[in-house]
Every structure is written in C-alpha cells, then in structure tokens.
Design an enzyme around this catalytic site. Structure first.
Site, PDB file in Angstrom:
ATOM      1  N   ARG A 273       0.817  -1.207   0.000  1.00 33.24           N
ATOM      2  CA  ARG A 273       0.000   0.000   0.000  1.00 33.24           C
ATOM      3  C   ARG A 273       0.856   1.264   0.000  1.00 33.24           C
ATOM      4  O   ARG A 273       0.329   2.371   0.177  1.00 33.24           O
ATOM      5  CB  ARG A 273      -0.930   0.013   1.228  1.00 33.24           C
ATOM      6  CG  ARG A 273      -2.222  -0.756   1.025  1.00 33.24           C
ATOM      7  CD  ARG A 273      -3.069  -0.854   2.286  1.00 33.24           C
ATOM      8  NE  ARG A 273      -3.289   0.423   2.930  1.00 33.24           N
ATOM      9  CZ  ARG A 273      -2.816   0.760   4.139  1.00 33.24           C
ATOM     10  NH1 ARG A 273      -2.056  -0.099   4.811  1.00 33.24           N
ATOM     11  NH2 ARG A 273      -3.081   1.930   4.665  1.00 33.24           N
ATOM     12  N   LYS A 274       2.134   1.131  -0.203  1.00 34.01           N
ATOM     13  CA  LYS A 274       3.026   2.288  -0.270  1.00 34.01           C
ATOM     14  C   LYS A 274       2.933   2.892  -1.673  1.00 34.01           C
ATOM     15  O   LYS A 274       3.814   2.724  -2.519  1.00 34.01           O
ATOM     16  CB  LYS A 274       4.459   1.878   0.072  1.00 34.01           C
ATOM     17  CG  LYS A 274       4.611   1.396   1.514  1.00 34.01           C
ATOM     18  CD  LYS A 274       6.021   0.916   1.795  1.00 34.01           C
ATOM     19  CE  LYS A 274       6.154   0.422   3.233  1.00 34.01           C
ATOM     20  NZ  LYS A 274       7.511  -0.107   3.523  1.00 34.01           N
TER      21      LYS A 274
END
Length: 298
Positions: free
Chosen positions: A138-139
């Site tokens: 999710r970066k």
C-alpha cells in the site's frame, strides 16, 4: 493474465473521474496557450525514449477522450519497449491535444515505470527458481493508487490488497494497541468473518507461532535477514503447513533472490511503487501528409 485483458478491471466511470481530476489540477483556469495553438486539426506521435514495459494505455486513452482527442496504438499493453519506439498516434484539435499532453505523459510514464520494476522483480525470482508470488504494497502515491496497482499487474506481479478493506492486516501497532498477538488476531477474526483473510505482521518466530495458533491465515515475516527468514519460515510451516508466509522489509531488486525459498509464498516490495523510476515518453506533433521521424538522440 494477458495484459490486454487487465483494462477490464478499470471501471469506465472511475477512469473518467480520474482523468477529470488530473486535467483540472493541471488547468483549473484559463488556458492561455490555447490562443497560441488554435483549434486546427492536429496529430502527434507518442515516442518511447527509454527501455521498459508499456503500461497505462487505458489511463492515457481516458485523458485524451476527455479533451476530444483520439488515440491509435501501435503497440499492445505490456510490450517490451526498445527506444526509440513509435508507440501511438494522437489526433484532435491542437489546443485540446496539448492540453492533455503532459497529464497523459505523466500517467503513462509512471505506470510504465511501475510495470517495468515489477517485471524485473518477477524475472529475478523466476531465474532463482522460485514460483511464489511477487507483490506490491500500500506504499503508493496518494490519488494515484489505481494507476500504480494496475502497473504492478501489467508487469506480472500481484497488487496485494488494494485498500484497508481487502484484507485484515494486523501490524505491529495493532498488536500493541490490542495488548498482544493473540488478542489482536482474535479481534481480527471476529471482524473478518468468512469473507476476509487475516494476516499478521511478526518480528520473531515466537510471534509467528502465536499468530498462527490464534488463527491467522497468513503471517508476514517483516524485516528478517535471509539467514533468519528461511529457518523461521521452515519451522512455522512444519507446525502450520496451511498458513501462508509472506516476506517483506528491506527487499530490493538486488537482494531479492536471497529471499526466495521453498517455505516463502509471497515476497512483497514497497520499492516497486515507491522507488520505480518513470519511463521517458514524448509527444511530438507532425504535419499531415509527412512521415513522423523522431529527432536524433544526442
């Protein structure tokens, strides 16, 4: 999956809304340069100037569709680019074509960069003889997640969870807040019900065993060195063969093969979206009836 079919994952209304937001960001008021170019019918060629994997055609199309331009592609999604490559042609009123130019190039360059990094990671693991899943995280860039997650898929990697609702991920801070691994997993199992899997981030073999015992579907071995990772994963799998094991933290394209092993099911890399360099594209107008030729590189 065939990269060409991945466009079906993208809802048309979402594509249009994203294109609108990007165009509004770039031109929220008067477009003074439009008075310079006028609205005469024009055409331009999209050139790829760096090697990599082509990704992001649906976003490129959506942007130009919003400004009344049409795109014709010469290369399919997922193509390996060898510069200088003639990738597509765009036609429309001059002021509209140039209004969409930078927004479309930015999107295509970023998406193709992510796809290129993902493809390199997958290739590195296959060369190491490992058949597990390479995944993103999710970066991602705020407001650009769909583009980057899509780029991962075009490059042959897995997107991992798209958002917080795709998987119940119990991380170290959740464990601290809940008062321990067992309590955290028990709470996660209650909210996950039958529809979602539960994954627990662990920093030691003890935590991993506790998480699996409490009912975790997957265990994330975070920031383990390769020499610690593989024995830990082996012991965990020996006792809980049905639990999936993910490795993450400090993994790059250089050291990735060292994290591949028979007891590792998933390797996730934040750098696929955080650190992937954008590919270099340019859009060059040409006169109708002439053959477009890209200027010689210096």
């Amino acid at each position: 999956m065939d990269p060409e079919g991945l466009a079906l994952l993208l809802p048309p209304t979402t594509l249009a809304a994203l294109a609108d937001s990007w165009l509004r960001e770039d031109c929220p008021g008067p477009n003074h340069a439009a008075l310079v170019t006028g609205a005469a019918p024009s055409q331009a060629v999209l050139w790829a100037k760096s090697p990599g994997v082509l990704a992001g055609r649906p976003f490129f199309d959506a942007i130009f569709a919003r400004v009344n331009c049409q795109v014709s592609w010469f290369l399919p999604e997922g193509s390996k680019l060898v510069p200088v490559a003639r990738v597509a042609e765009v036609r429309g009123p001059a002021h509209c074509l140039l209004l969409g130019e930078r927004v479309a190039l930015n999107t295509l360059a970023r998406c193709s960069g992510v796809a290129s990094a993902a493809a390199a990671a997958v290739e590195a693991t296959r060369e190491a003889g490992w058949a597990g899943h390479v995944a993103g995280t999710r970066k991602t860039t705020p407001g650009f997640r769909l583009v980057e997650k899509y780029g991962l898929l075009v490059g042959g990697a897995k997107a991992h969870r798209y958002d917080l609702g795709g998987l119940v991920m119990v991380k170290d801070n959740h464990v601290v807040a809940a008062g321990g691994v067992e309590k955290a997993v028990r709470g996660a199992r209650q909210v996950a019900d039958f529809a979602l899997k539960v994954e627990v981030e662990c920093g030691s073999l003890k935590e991993a065993m506790e998480a699996a015992e409490a009912g975790a579907d997957l265990v994330l071995l975070d920031n383990f060195k390769p020499e610690e990772l593989h024995p830990t994963a082996a012991l965990l799998k020996a006792r809980f063969p049905g639990v999936g094991v993910e490795a993450s933290g400090g993994i790059t394209l250089v050291n990735l093969p060292r994290f591949c092993g028979p007891h590792i099911d998933v390797i996730s890399l934040g750098m696929l979206t955080q650190a992937a360099p954008a590919l270099d594209f340019s859009l060059k107008l040409f006169a109708e009836g002439t053959a477009p030729v890209y200027p010689a590189l210096p």
